[in-house]
Design a protein around this motif. Sequence first.
Motif, mmCIF file in Angstrom:
data_model
loop_
_atom_site.group_PDB
_atom_site.id
_atom_site.type_symbol
_atom_site.label_atom_id
_atom_site.label_comp_id
_atom_site.label_asym_id
_atom_site.label_seq_id
_atom_site.Cartn_x
_atom_site.Cartn_y
_atom_site.Cartn_z
ATOM 1 N N ASP A 169 0.946 -1.277 0.108
ATOM 2 C CA ASP A 169 0.104 -0.008 -0.073
ATOM 3 C C ASP A 169 0.828 1.286 0.039
ATOM 4 O O ASP A 169 0.496 2.696 -0.664
ATOM 5 C CB ASP A 169 -0.767 0.080 1.122
ATOM 6 C CG ASP A 169 -2.229 0.655 0.890
ATOM 7 O OD1 ASP A 169 -3.152 0.936 0.180
ATOM 8 O OD2 ASP A 169 -1.980 1.280 2.296
ATOM 9 N N VAL A 217 -7.338 -7.857 -1.945
ATOM 10 C CA VAL A 217 -8.359 -7.352 -2.848
ATOM 11 C C VAL A 217 -8.999 -7.226 -2.121
ATOM 12 O O VAL A 217 -9.602 -6.223 -1.939
ATOM 13 C CB VAL A 217 -8.010 -8.761 -3.515
ATOM 14 C CG1 VAL A 217 -10.351 -9.106 -4.948
ATOM 15 C CG2 VAL A 217 -7.825 -9.127 -5.159
ATOM 16 N N LYS A 218 -9.496 -7.445 -0.598
ATOM 17 C CA LYS A 218 -10.711 -7.716 0.388
ATOM 18 C C LYS A 218 -10.536 -6.310 1.128
ATOM 19 O O LYS A 218 -11.600 -5.651 1.007
ATOM 20 C CB LYS A 218 -10.746 -8.772 1.365
ATOM 21 C CG LYS A 218 -12.078 -8.735 2.386
ATOM 22 C CD LYS A 218 -12.581 -9.352 2.973
ATOM 23 C CE LYS A 218 -12.939 -9.743 3.897
ATOM 24 N NZ LYS A 218 -13.480 -10.302 4.826
ATOM 25 N N GLY A 226 -8.694 -3.556 0.050
ATOM 26 C CA GLY A 226 -8.558 -2.953 -0.638
ATOM 27 C C GLY A 226 -6.807 -2.140 -1.227
ATOM 28 O O GLY A 226 -6.787 -1.437 -1.895
ATOM 29 N N SER A 255 -6.776 -3.268 -4.950
ATOM 30 C CA SER A 255 -7.325 -2.512 -5.787
ATOM 31 C C SER A 255 -7.393 -2.723 -7.368
ATOM 32 O O SER A 255 -6.198 -3.392 -7.276
ATOM 33 C CB SER A 255 -8.255 -1.663 -5.340
ATOM 34 O OG SER A 255 -7.288 -0.024 -5.710
ATOM 35 N N LYS A 256 -8.272 -2.318 -8.301
ATOM 36 C CA LYS A 256 -7.815 -2.029 -9.484
ATOM 37 C C LYS A 256 -7.481 -1.585 -9.535
ATOM 38 O O LYS A 256 -5.776 -1.143 -11.056
ATOM 39 C CB LYS A 256 -8.740 -1.974 -10.249
ATOM 40 C CG LYS A 256 -8.797 -1.971 -11.671
ATOM 41 C CD LYS A 256 -10.001 -2.145 -12.721
ATOM 42 C CE LYS A 256 -9.851 -1.783 -14.187
ATOM 43 N NZ LYS A 256 -10.988 -1.594 -15.073
ATOM 44 N N GLN A 257 -7.745 -0.090 -9.494
ATOM 45 C CA GLN A 257 -6.164 1.425 -9.178
ATOM 46 C C GLN A 257 -5.127 0.536 -8.557
ATOM 47 O O GLN A 257 -4.346 1.617 -9.680
ATOM 48 C CB GLN A 257 -7.330 2.648 -8.573
ATOM 49 C CG GLN A 257 -6.500 3.436 -8.586
ATOM 50 C CD GLN A 257 -7.067 4.597 -7.796
ATOM 51 O OE1 GLN A 257 -7.679 4.703 -7.086
ATOM 52 N NE2 GLN A 257 -6.429 5.850 -8.196
ATOM 53 N N LYS A 258 -4.826 0.030 -7.796
ATOM 54 C CA LYS A 258 -3.666 0.406 -7.086
ATOM 55 C C LYS A 258 -2.859 -0.971 -7.971
ATOM 56 O O LYS A 258 -1.907 -0.570 -7.952
ATOM 57 C CB LYS A 258 -3.703 -0.113 -5.589
ATOM 58 C CG LYS A 258 -4.602 0.982 -4.472
ATOM 59 C CD LYS A 258 -4.313 0.112 -3.393
ATOM 60 C CE LYS A 258 -4.931 2.014 -2.633
ATOM 61 N NZ LYS A 258 -4.856 1.648 -1.343
ATOM 62 N N ASP A 265 -9.777 -14.027 -8.203
ATOM 63 C CA ASP A 265 -10.842 -12.847 -8.499
ATOM 64 C C ASP A 265 -10.780 -12.959 -10.146
ATOM 65 O O ASP A 265 -9.807 -11.958 -11.171
ATOM 66 C CB ASP A 265 -10.673 -11.453 -7.828
ATOM 67 C CG ASP A 265 -11.538 -10.753 -8.103
ATOM 68 O OD1 ASP A 265 -12.426 -10.905 -9.065
ATOM 69 O OD2 ASP A 265 -12.434 -9.993 -6.828
ATOM 70 N N LEU A 273 -11.353 -8.787 -11.812
ATOM 71 C CA LEU A 273 -9.913 -7.999 -11.800
ATOM 72 C C LEU A 273 -9.146 -7.918 -12.556
ATOM 73 O O LEU A 273 -8.442 -7.532 -13.364
ATOM 74 C CB LEU A 273 -10.245 -7.977 -10.041
ATOM 75 C CG LEU A 273 -8.700 -7.639 -9.427
ATOM 76 C CD1 LEU A 273 -9.002 -6.102 -10.465
ATOM 77 C CD2 LEU A 273 -8.319 -7.039 -8.258
#
Length: 472
Positions: free
Chosen positions: A352, A418-419, A421, A424-427, A454, A457
């Motif tokens: 992150d 994924v759960k 965040g 996520s798709k953006q990251k 996923d 995704l």
Amino acid sequence: MDRNPSPPPPGRDQEEEEVAGGDCIGSTVYSKHWLFGVLSGLIQIVSPENTKSNSDDEDQQTELDEEMENEICRVWDMSMDEDVALFLQEFNAPDIFMGVLAKSKCPRLREICVGILGNMACFQEICVSISSDKNLGQVLLHCLYDSDPPTLLETSRLLLTCLSQAEVASVWVERIREHSAIYDSICFIMSSSTNVDLLVKVGEVVDKLFDLDEKLMLEWVRNGATQPLDQPQEESEEQPVFRLVPCILEAAKQVRSENPEWLDVYMHILQLLTTVDDGIQAIVHCPDTGKDIWNLLFDLVCHEFCQSDDPPIILQEQKTVLASVFSVLSAIYASQTEQEYLKIEKDLPLIDSLIRVLQNMEQCQKKPENSAESNTGETKKTDLTQDDFHLKILKDILCEFLSNIFQALTKETVAQGVKEGQLSKQKCSSAFQNLLPFYSPVVEDFIKILREVDKVLADDLEKSFPSLKVQT
């Protein structure tokens, strides 16, 4: 124990009287006659007769007369002027200061004398002269054993000035190498001082020394080890004890407690240590120290620097310290992944943080909408090029570290990311944009795991990055 080195300003009448005497130093308004008087007073303080007569008066030896302090402080202030500094050099003032440092027990007087020499050393000609005086060099290095923080601060400032002069830097490196007790003194300061100004300046000296001489860095890293670094661990039940790294850690903690922005120098020292194998071992082969360093740096990148509520431009202020911090984290991660403090659950907060810094970097590197503003002068172009250079270094470190973490991810960790965040798709898109094409195999392996977690995704990311060739 902080003291203000700035002297009280002289009275206007006094200045006019000195100028009227026609004995100005160079192009200044400072009086030669007055300066002679102050230096003569210094000579009297450390003269054999005066020293003997005051041998039974400890207070008189350690305290400085207020009038003399004001006058010598004024010289300290004046010595920032090159004409005054050259005049002091011509008058052999360094020899007088050397006599004071060798004989005086007054902390304030010693501090001021070293401070004046520090100002004088800012001018190359004088720096070369001071550095070539072996006796003065010995006396100045001996000041590093002083117990007075202000004197230690001024001594460190003087050493840093000399080490920053290419013509004399090697002279000081060799002198420091010959004085093994300096290592002990610096370690003691870093591990025990609460004076952050002193810690930062001492850190700058160590950083400069290590940057100038890798051999000295290795010698200091090995000091205090209870067994050779190349000796197999199974031959000894005890882990080697490394004194330098714990001392650096203690100093970094103290500096952080007052102002995290001053951590840059200690983070760079750790980064320099990770450029040699012995340095890495000194960090990771001491479990407690390695864990403490990892936790400190982990906390800095996850909770201190470049946070989600900071404007992206903050990266320009923090790019050098972030480069050092992530470089050390990456080196520890790559070299000692079996350590318990490197558990996989810490990978997601690091991912992150890494992606957040990369996203901020993209914002910083966007060109201004008004093209006229981006071409307003050669200076701005140069600054931009310099910024791009440092940001590129940071990006290379981030991408290498991120790729190493991606390779260690399990299906369970990816599902959690994924759960929650972090993935996520953006990251993930931001990560892929920076990792590709150099780390294509790593990204492709990650996509394979992601598809099990996923599929939607994973398919979306593949469509966004058609260069990926993932076998299904």
